[in-house]
Design an enzyme around this catalytic site. Structure first.
Site, PDB file in Angstrom:
ATOM      1  N   LEU A  68       0.943  -1.199   0.075  1.00  0.00           N
ATOM      2  CA  LEU A  68       0.081   0.075  -0.185  1.00  0.00           C
ATOM      3  C   LEU A  68       0.863   1.383  -0.073  1.00  0.00           C
ATOM      4  O   LEU A  68       1.815   1.155   0.859  1.00  0.00           O
ATOM      5  CB  LEU A  68      -0.892   0.147   1.254  1.00  0.00           C
ATOM      6  CG  LEU A  68      -1.891   1.116   1.294  1.00  0.00           C
ATOM      7  CD1 LEU A  68      -3.253   1.070   0.053  1.00  0.00           C
ATOM      8  CD2 LEU A  68      -2.622   0.794   2.665  1.00  0.00           C
ATOM      9  N   ASP A  69       0.785   2.110  -1.007  1.00  0.00           N
ATOM     10  CA  ASP A  69       1.679   3.125  -0.931  1.00  0.00           C
ATOM     11  C   ASP A  69       1.836   3.921   0.066  1.00  0.00           C
ATOM     12  O   ASP A  69       1.000   4.084   1.077  1.00  0.00           O
ATOM     13  CB  ASP A  69       1.309   4.153  -2.293  1.00  0.00           C
ATOM     14  CG  ASP A  69       1.254   3.341  -3.600  1.00  0.00           C
ATOM     15  OD1 ASP A  69       1.942   2.579  -3.860  1.00  0.00           O
ATOM     16  OD2 ASP A  69       0.352   3.902  -4.188  1.00  0.00           O
ATOM     17  N   ARG A  70       3.098   4.571   0.135  1.00  0.00           N
ATOM     18  CA  ARG A  70       3.415   5.349   1.334  1.00  0.00           C
ATOM     19  C   ARG A  70       2.294   6.496   1.717  1.00  0.00           C
ATOM     20  O   ARG A  70       1.889   6.762   2.756  1.00  0.00           O
ATOM     21  CB  ARG A  70       4.706   5.989   1.156  1.00  0.00           C
ATOM     22  CG  ARG A  70       5.170   6.879   2.479  1.00  0.00           C
ATOM     23  CD  ARG A  70       6.543   7.583   2.197  1.00  0.00           C
ATOM     24  NE  ARG A  70       6.917   8.511   2.972  1.00  0.00           N
ATOM     25  CZ  ARG A  70       8.144   9.259   3.131  1.00  0.00           C
ATOM     26  NH1 ARG A  70       8.643   9.457   1.797  1.00  0.00           N
ATOM     27  NH2 ARG A  70       8.307  10.263   4.025  1.00  0.00           N
ATOM     28  N   SER A  72      -1.001   6.732   0.992  1.00  0.00           N
ATOM     29  CA  SER A  72      -2.105   5.963   0.887  1.00  0.00           C
ATOM     30  C   SER A  72      -2.374   5.395   2.181  1.00  0.00           C
ATOM     31  O   SER A  72      -1.381   5.267   3.030  1.00  0.00           O
ATOM     32  CB  SER A  72      -2.442   4.705  -0.145  1.00  0.00           C
ATOM     33  OG  SER A  72      -2.212   5.500  -1.525  1.00  0.00           O
ATOM     34  N   ARG A 167       0.633   2.170  -7.687  1.00  0.00           N
ATOM     35  CA  ARG A 167      -0.099   3.504  -7.691  1.00  0.00           C
ATOM     36  C   ARG A 167      -1.193   3.214  -8.773  1.00  0.00           C
ATOM     37  O   ARG A 167      -1.534   4.177  -9.317  1.00  0.00           O
ATOM     38  CB  ARG A 167       0.628   4.483  -7.963  1.00  0.00           C
ATOM     39  CG  ARG A 167       1.772   4.806  -6.917  1.00  0.00           C
ATOM     40  CD  ARG A 167       2.782   6.166  -7.247  1.00  0.00           C
ATOM     41  NE  ARG A 167       1.809   7.182  -7.059  1.00  0.00           N
ATOM     42  CZ  ARG A 167       1.672   7.891  -5.692  1.00  0.00           C
ATOM     43  NH1 ARG A 167       2.272   7.252  -4.898  1.00  0.00           N
ATOM     44  NH2 ARG A 167       1.262   8.875  -5.489  1.00  0.00           N
TER      45      ARG A 167
END
Length: 212
Positions: A68-70, A72, A167
């Site tokens: 999970l993106d930084r 997000s 992403r």
């Protein structure tokens, strides 16, 4: 001694290599649901001293099942069971992932249909099985707050994707003219974020529910 006799002697003295045993499953398998806060790396270490999962989960030998993106927020799954980790994270299984995205602007029916039909990204076509407007969710305020542009409305939409490209949701919404300002993952497969607040986690049964 002849070359053939020497080879036979070495052969008699050698022992076959024992097969390396497969790593046994953990004696106490765990599956953890974590609400990853914004600006936290989806890993347990960082040479630059940035916030990681280690700041919140003090459990040895568990690893993310997926990323999970930084920038997000929301649901991450952590486990010490390699087979369960692979079952969750492997893109071949196309596990559904539900996101709430706060986008800039007011989505039209055409834009939402574009997301459902599929949009072309640099790494191929990406599709959302669900893309619809939702009421403003009652969730925690983000830290730091989202930076809005004056006089431009924002809208919350729910998207369900079955891939896990880098992403992906942000790139999809941008491709149809709806830049994402805030992104929260609320469900992965059968596991939902529910009442967890940022940084909180809970154990669940470390099994993958059978279909039906």
């Amino acid at each position: 001694m002849s070359a053939s006799s020497s080879q036979q002697r070495r052969f008699r003295q050698s022992k076959p290599h024992a097969a390396r045993p497969a790593k046994p499953p953990s004696e106490q398998p765990r599956l953890i649901l974590l609400n990853k806060p914004h600006d936290v790396l989806p890993q347990f270490s960082d040479e630059q001293g940035r916030a990681t999962l280690k700041n919140f989960v003090h459990v040895p030998d568990v690893y993310p099942a997926g990323r999970l993106d930084r920038d997000s927020e929301g649901l991450m799954l952590l486990t010490n069971d390699g087979r369960l980790q692979a079952r969750i994270a492997d893109p071949r299984f196309k596990m559904a992932k539900t996101y709430w995205a706060q986008v800039e602007g007011e989505p039209t029916k055409t834009q939402l249909q574009q997301l459902r039909n599929g949009v072309m990204l640099k790494d191929g076509v990406a599709t959302a099985s669900t893309a619809q407007i939702i009421p403003v969710p009652k969730i925690w305020p983000r830290t730091p707050p989202v930076r809005f542009r004056k006089n431009i409305p924002t809208t919350w939409i729910a998207l369900v994707i079955h891939e896990g490209r880098n992403r992906q949701v942000r790139r999809m919404t941008a491709a149809v003219g709806l830049p994402t300002l805030r992104l929260v993952r609320v469900q992965v497969g059968p596991w939902a974020l529910a009442e967890l607040l940022p940084g909180q986690w809970r154990d669940v049964a470390p099994v993958f529910p059978s279909a039906g």
